[in-house]
Design an enzyme around this catalytic site. Structure first.
Site, short mmCIF file in Angstrom:
data_model
loop_
_atom_site.label_atom_id
_atom_site.label_comp_id
_atom_site.label_asym_id
_atom_site.label_seq_id
_atom_site.Cartn_x
_atom_site.Cartn_y
_atom_site.Cartn_z
N ASP A 34 0.83 -1.21 0.00
CA ASP A 34 0.00 0.00 0.00
C ASP A 34 0.87 1.26 0.00
O ASP A 34 1.86 1.34 0.73
CB ASP A 34 -0.86 -0.02 1.27
CG ASP A 34 -1.91 1.06 1.30
OD1 ASP A 34 -2.80 1.04 0.45
OD2 ASP A 34 -1.84 1.94 2.20
N GLU A 70 1.78 -0.63 -5.04
CA GLU A 70 0.77 0.37 -5.35
C GLU A 70 1.50 1.71 -5.36
O GLU A 70 1.76 2.30 -4.31
CB GLU A 70 -0.34 0.42 -4.30
CG GLU A 70 -1.48 1.33 -4.75
CD GLU A 70 -2.03 2.29 -3.71
OE1 GLU A 70 -3.04 2.94 -4.00
OE2 GLU A 70 -1.45 2.40 -2.62
C1 NOJ Z 1 -4.28 3.08 -0.85
C2 NOJ Z 1 -5.43 2.16 -0.58
O1 NOJ Z 1 -5.69 1.40 -1.72
C3 NOJ Z 1 -6.57 3.05 -0.15
O2 NOJ Z 1 -7.79 2.37 -0.13
C4 NOJ Z 1 -6.22 3.64 1.19
O3 NOJ Z 1 -7.22 4.55 1.57
C5 NOJ Z 1 -4.89 4.37 1.13
N1 NOJ Z 1 -3.90 3.65 0.40
C6 NOJ Z 1 -4.37 4.61 2.51
O4 NOJ Z 1 -3.92 3.40 3.06
#
Ligand code: NOJ
Length: 547
Positions: free
Chosen positions: A210, A271
């Site tokens: 993440d 990500e």
């Molecule tokens: C990316 C995640 O996919 C999202 O859903 C989240 O709100 C943020 N990161 C913070 O962790």
């Protein structure tokens, strides 16, 4: 560099499960791990290679589990560690690998470390695990810099010190309940090695990381103001002091070594929302992560010239570092692609769509383009991610009542941005059951729209023209013809509005224009719409075999 064809993650189709919205075994309206385990046969039948589970760890759920209070335990709302072990075993027994989410940029404010940091006070080693700073101004009442939270509002919150006086500030790129870790602190690095090992020892096949581009902040935390209509996660923006700092790569080299010390080709997927495809390819250099979501592809319009360009540039840039591209069209943070592709004006990532949004995209057109776009994506060499519900043709739910909305974005922007609830509505399984089979009691943490009765999985299984049947066919033929490990050879001359290429034996033609185009000779293997003969209608993709 030649691109190798194995291991598995180079060509895998990975299905994202958003646990709170997949299947609810307890009837409280929130999906859970036993619910997922009980429905794995549906995913085996769909033909996916792996699942990625969004966070199910102990959490106050202020950001749907992306606010983790204990990285090595399961939140009671989702079940227990034993349920996680059962799910892992049941998936792997069906040949489905399991990727879990790792959230290293921030914890929950309920995490033991943050609570200890609050209690310990300024200058302590407990505070040094997070980004605490003194405020500006004579009395420290101004935030340390001008950064804004991804969810809106300031990225700093001031604490009250243990002695009751107004005190330091801590950084949170997301909600105020999600304090950012200080990744220059070796203790933080060691703690995440421990967390990685904890899940690797339990047998997970990989991690989706993440906010992988956010862990390291520029020294001195200089002021920065994003453009007003910027994507929430920073996609496309250059030189942001909290995104994509070069030092972050060292962390992933370290993790690469750790993950590679385990048997079985475990993988890391970033990500990371970055300015260019070239910049994203740096994340999958040898010795770093195995995959990085290709968000440039996700953000490409339904336009043949743009699609040809993004595909060609992706294959070039990733191949230059020996990596596959990781294609994706939908996830829990973006407007579902069966809605997004019918928008005429782009909406910045993370802002969402709701009853007062100026444009209301045509759902029939959106779904038609969505099916064609998926048929195009699944013919490309590389890995691909699917997001739960897209195989049912679910579109974004636009008319969620204000009172039901839960995304922190909605609250932190004083209802200016709807946020991401519209892509997170619980799945329909059976048409005539309470909550369409999502839960036995009929409870559902977000309301499901009435038209979803027709989209229930059980109904679509019986219909060869359904979106579910299309996805099942696409996955089966993709495997049979080994498209994920194939090579792409462009076909020109079919017109400006056409994307056409050969991948091995299969010829793929997509028409993004408004008029039908003649099809090259061939036997239709799969078509995104029924009844394709001789010509290809607008917003349709076909896979052809030589006759
Ligand atoms: C990316 C995640 O996919 C999202 O859903 C989240 O709100 C943020 N990161 C913070 O962790």
């Amino acid at each position: 560099m030649t691109v190798p064809t194995s291991p598995w993650w180079r060509s895998a189709v990975i299905y994202q499960i958003y646990p709170r919205s997949f299947a609810d075994a307890t009837g409280n309206g929130v999906g859970d791990l036993p619910g997922i385990t009980s429905r794995l046969d549906a995913l085996a039948e769909l033909g996916v290679d792996a699942i990625w589970l969004s966070p199910f760890y102990r959490s106050p759920q202020n950001d749907a589990g992306y606010d983790v209070a204990d990285y090595c335990d399961v939140d009671p709302v989702f079940g227990t560690l034993a349920d996680a072990d059962d799910l892992l075993a049941a998936a792997q027994a069906r040949g489905i690998r399991v990727v879990v989410d790792l959230v290293p940029n921030h914890s929950s404010d309920q995490h033991a470390w943050f609570q200890a940091a609050l209690a310990a006070g300024p200058g302590s080693s407990e505070r040094a695990r997070y980004l605490f700073r003194d405020g500006r101004g004579a009395d420290g009442s101004l935030a340390p810099n001008n950064w804004e939270s991804v969810f809106g509002g300031p990225a700093w919150t001031r604490v009250t010190e243990p002695d009751g006086t107004p005190g330091q500030w801590y950084l949170h790129l997301f909600d105020a309940t999600q304090p950012d870790f200080d990744w220059t602190n070796p203790e933080v690095r060691e703690e995440f090695r421990r967390i990685l090992r904890f899940w690797l020892d339990r047998g997970v096949d990989g991690f989706r990381v993440d906010v992988a581009h956010g862990l390291v902040k520029k020294a001195g935390l200089p002021d920065y103001t994003p453009p007003r209509d910027a994507d929430s996660m920073g996609g496309g923006l250059d030189d942001v002091p909290y995104w994509g700092q070069p030092e972050v790569h060292e962390i992933y080299r370290d993790w690469h070594e750790l993950v590679s010390s385990y048997p079985g080709d475990r993988a890391l997927c970033a990500e990371a929302w970055l300015p260019t495809i070239e910049a994203t390819a740096l994340w999958v250099r040898p010795g770093e992560m195995q995959q990085a979501f290709n968000f440039h592809y996700l953000q490409t319009d339904w336009d043949a010239a743009e699609l040809r360009a993004v595909i060609a540039e992706s294959l070039r840039a990733y191949a230059a570092v020996g990596a596959p591209s990781t294609w994706v069209l939908s996830n829990h943070d973006v407007i579902r692609h069966a809605t997004r592709l019918a928008l005429t004006e782009p909406i910045p990532q993370g802002w969402g769509i709701g009853p007062n949004t100026l444009e209301r995209p045509n759902p029939t057109l959106g779904l038609r383009r969505g099916r064609a776009a998926t048929a195009l994506m699944l013919a490309l060499p590389g890995g691909a991610y699917l997001y739960q519900g897209e195989e049912l043709g679910l579109t974004e739910v636009i008319d969620i009542p204000d009172a039901d909305r839960q995304d922190p974005t909605w609250f932190r922007t004083a209802h200016e941005r709807y946020g991401r609830d519209g892509c997170r509505v619980p799945l329909p399984w059976t048409a005539d059951a309470p909550a369409y089979g999502f839960s036995e009691t009929g409870a559902s943490w977000l309301p499901q729209p009435p038209e979803w009765a027709d989209l229930a999985r059980a109904t679509q299984r019986e219909d060869p023209a359904s979106t579910l049947s299309l996805y099942t066919r696409l996955l089966a033929e993709r495997h049979r013809h080994e498209l994920g490990i194939g090579e792409l050879e462009w076909i020109d001359g079919l017109g400006e509005d056409v994307v056409a290429f050969r991948n091995g034996n299969v010829t793929v033609v997509a028409n993004t224009g408004t008029t039908p185009v003649p099809l090259p000779a061939g036997e239709i293997l799969v078509a995104s719409e029924p009844g394709v003969v001789g010509v290809l209608a607008p917003d349709t993709t076909v896979w052809l075999l030589p006759t």
